[in-house]
Design a protein around this motif. Structure first.
Motif, mmCIF file in Angstrom:
data_model
loop_
_atom_site.group_PDB
_atom_site.id
_atom_site.type_symbol
_atom_site.label_atom_id
_atom_site.label_comp_id
_atom_site.label_asym_id
_atom_site.label_seq_id
_atom_site.Cartn_x
_atom_site.Cartn_y
_atom_site.Cartn_z
ATOM 1 N N ASN A 265 37.933 -22.075 -11.337
ATOM 2 C CA ASN A 265 38.263 -23.320 -10.657
ATOM 3 C C ASN A 265 37.333 -23.546 -9.476
ATOM 4 N N ASP B 49 50.680 -22.034 -6.578
ATOM 5 C CA ASP B 49 50.422 -22.961 -7.681
ATOM 6 C C ASP B 49 51.734 -23.642 -8.024
ATOM 7 N N ARG C 122 38.773 -31.579 -8.460
ATOM 8 C CA ARG C 122 39.096 -30.211 -8.886
ATOM 9 C C ARG C 122 38.586 -30.020 -10.304
ATOM 10 N N SER D 211 40.762 -17.026 -5.704
ATOM 11 C CA SER D 211 42.079 -16.701 -6.266
ATOM 12 C C SER D 211 43.037 -17.812 -5.901
ATOM 13 N N THR D 212 44.094 -17.928 -6.682
ATOM 14 C CA THR D 212 45.138 -18.915 -6.422
ATOM 15 C C THR D 212 46.352 -18.166 -5.910
ATOM 16 N N SER E 237 36.835 -21.346 -6.294
ATOM 17 C CA SER E 237 38.106 -20.687 -6.011
ATOM 18 C C SER E 237 37.993 -19.199 -6.320
#
Length: 151
Positions: free
Chosen positions: A69, A146, A110, A142-143, A140
């Motif tokens: 991402n 979410d 995004r 890490s997320t 990105s």
């Protein structure tokens, strides 16, 4: 080597299949605005032409991420007449969201792609749009949150 060129709908079909390879033809048709039969024919053609060469099982990363991402922060030359940039973004199937924002930036985009190489290709393509003045890209790592959008 693939034989015939793909169009934007083929790219959308491939992007949807990357997201969910088990999507039904009817659901896929709804997403690309074609009949189930037309989607099936396109998939069969892409198989024959070498764009789809097999089906495989892949493991997702330990954090569950199956894609790379990135966020593209875009400034346009002309904010009021910059719809050509948005039209160009719509044609890229990996663009997940595009927000028009206030302040110094114009668009926050995004991107969800299968790998960093594809992010680079998208960045290059978008940077060549005539209406784009500047792009800042944030990959990105890490997320950590979410949340599903409210419907």
């Amino acid at each position: 080597m693939p034989n015939s060129p793909r169009d934007g709908i083929d790219e959308q079909i491939l992007a949807e299949l990357r997201r969910n390879a088990r999507i039904s033809l009817a659901q896929l048709g709804g997403k690309v605005l074609l009949s189930r039969n037309a989607v099936r024919q396109r998939i069969e053609r892409m198989e024959r032409d070498g764009y789809i060469t097999g089906y495989t099982i892949t493991e997702t990363a330990s954090d569950g991420a199956a894609t790379v991402n990135a966020v593209l922060l875009i400034q346009r030359h002309d904010r009021m007449r910059g719809s050509d940039v948005i039209a160009g973004l719509r044609a890229i199937p990996e663009i997940a969201t595009c927000d028009v924002v206030s302040g110094e930036l114009d668009l926050i985009v995004r991107v969800e792609a299968p790998d960093a190489g594809r992010i680079r290709e998208i960045w290059r393509e978008v940077s060549e749009f005539p209406g784009v003045r500047d792009i800042t890209t944030a990959l990105s790592l890490s997320t950590v949150i979410d949340r599903q959008p409210l419907r």
